[in-house]
Design an enzyme around this catalytic site. Sequence first.
Site, PDB file in Angstrom:
ATOM      1  CG  ASN A 140      -1.155  -9.192   5.851  1.00  0.00           C
ATOM      2  OD1 ASN A 140      -0.652 -10.182   6.370  1.00  0.00           O
ATOM      3  ND2 ASN A 140      -0.588  -8.563   4.845  1.00  0.00           N
TER       4      ASN A 140
ATOM      5  CG  ASN B  14      -5.416  -5.140  10.390  1.00  0.00           C
ATOM      6  OD1 ASN B  14      -5.394  -4.012  10.894  1.00  0.00           O
ATOM      7  ND2 ASN B  14      -4.982  -5.383   9.173  1.00  0.00           N
TER       8      ASN B  14
ATOM      9  CB  THR C  56      -0.897  -0.010   1.261  1.00  0.00           C
ATOM     10  OG1 THR C  56      -1.790  -1.108   1.156  1.00  0.00           O
ATOM     11  CG2 THR C  56      -1.688   1.275   1.390  1.00  0.00           C
TER      12      THR C  56
ATOM     13  CE1 TYR D 296      -6.491  -4.363   6.109  1.00  0.00           C
ATOM     14  CE2 TYR D 296      -4.723  -5.834   5.448  1.00  0.00           C
ATOM     15  CZ  TYR D 296      -5.144  -4.639   5.991  1.00  0.00           C
ATOM     16  OH  TYR D 296      -4.225  -3.716   6.441  1.00  0.00           O
TER      17      TYR D 296
ATOM     18  CG  HIS E  61      -4.941  -8.801   0.812  1.00  0.00           C
ATOM     19  ND1 HIS E  61      -4.451  -9.671   1.762  1.00  0.00           N
ATOM     20  CD2 HIS E  61      -4.444  -7.577   1.142  1.00  0.00           C
ATOM     21  CE1 HIS E  61      -3.696  -8.991   2.623  1.00  0.00           C
ATOM     22  NE2 HIS E  61      -3.680  -7.724   2.262  1.00  0.00           N
TER      23      HIS E  61
HETATM   24  C1  PHB Z   1      -0.882  -1.332   5.316  1.00  0.00           C
HETATM   25  O1  PHB Z   1      -1.462  -0.422   4.745  1.00  0.00           O
HETATM   26  O2  PHB Z   1      -0.076  -1.136   6.229  1.00  0.00           O
HETATM   27  C2  PHB Z   1      -1.149  -2.717   4.906  1.00  0.00           C
HETATM   28  C3  PHB Z   1      -2.058  -2.949   3.899  1.00  0.00           C
HETATM   29  C4  PHB Z   1      -2.302  -4.241   3.494  1.00  0.00           C
HETATM   30  C5  PHB Z   1      -1.622  -5.266   4.103  1.00  0.00           C
HETATM   31  C6  PHB Z   1      -0.721  -5.046   5.106  1.00  0.00           C
HETATM   32  C7  PHB Z   1      -0.461  -3.755   5.504  1.00  0.00           C
HETATM   33  O3  PHB Z   1      -1.853  -6.511   3.735  1.00  0.00           O
END
Ligand code: PHB
Length: 355
Positions: free
Chosen positions: A178, A231, A26, A180, A175
């Site tokens: 992490n 997260n 990102t 999401y 994705h």
């Molecule tokens: C972030 O914006 O820090 C971020 C975004 C997506 C990811 C991991 C970190 O999978």
Amino acid sequence: MTKSLFDSVTVGKLDLPNRLAMSPMTRSRAYDGLASDLMVEYYAQRATAGLIITEGIQPSVIGQGSINTPGLYIDEQVTSWQRVTDAVHERGGHIFAQLWHSGRVAHSSLYPDGRLPVAPSAVPSGGHMISHTGERLDHPVPQALTLEEIAETIADFVAAARNAIAAGFDGVELHAANGYLIHQFLSDNVNLRDDAYGERTRFALDVTHAVAEAIGPERTGIHLSPGNPYNGIEEGDPSALYTSLLGVLRPDLAYVHLLEIGNRPVTEHLRSVWPGTLVLNPHTGINPVAGMFASAEEAEAALPVADVVALGGLWLANPDLPDRIRNGGPYNEPDHETFYGGDHRGYTDYPTSAR
Ligand code: PHB
């Protein structure tokens, strides 16, 4: 034969010139949801990667979870990405679009109608989002998706995947890492559902196979981060969970991309149960997101277990990374201050090697 980072390798139907992928990162420079001129330049500079995987791209309005991230759900966005894929292809590169639905890791202020972010169940992340004015906005208690909304969400992923192909991408990466949305369904603590989607692997499987049906399995990859608590995610037994997921995913997918969380034995086990192509972002430490990056040495050391090695920080700071690795360095250091947002500084101005 011993593998080298500079072997050619087949991923899906693509022949890649090396085993070095650029990890999704990102960068928050899509100020209107579109791929800008600056983004065209940034990705084109890195076209010597065997495969570029883009920053996360939201497949729908409600999929957005942070400010200034790009989308792939309206025509103008598709057209804007076409310039990126053209520039990368003109330089002989290959590029997959990462489709990223943030789920509960989001805030109502991102949406024109101010609705709540969505998740498998109404469990908040405990985290926050940074607003356009730099304010910390707590992620709210999300709205649990209904079965009808789950079907719509899968349709959004499929539509965005078709858009990615229309924009000239070589494929998409879903994705599912992490913390999401897809990872929320895989977790023990955010998926409290008692319907069919309470089965933890079901949503990941349904999204992946629906996208594979639409654009072809050889153009569909999935990103997983077994054991990553980022997260606010809890997984009781990551090895068992991901073993069962890999056991039901179709093996003719382009790849499974693992973000490793300091546990090589788990990676080796998952390698042994996945017959398809494995992309690995190697990490011997426990917090690989938010600014801890693998080195060229770790990339080499990961080769026995991986078909392709994905790297983040080294690509961010070294647009000519394959040349630098061949020469044993030196490497520019990534500047954390300019990771998210801003202009060309810390984005397109990292120098290539003077050599
Ligand atoms: C972030 O914006 O820090 C971020 C975004 C997506 C990811 C991991 C970190 O999978």
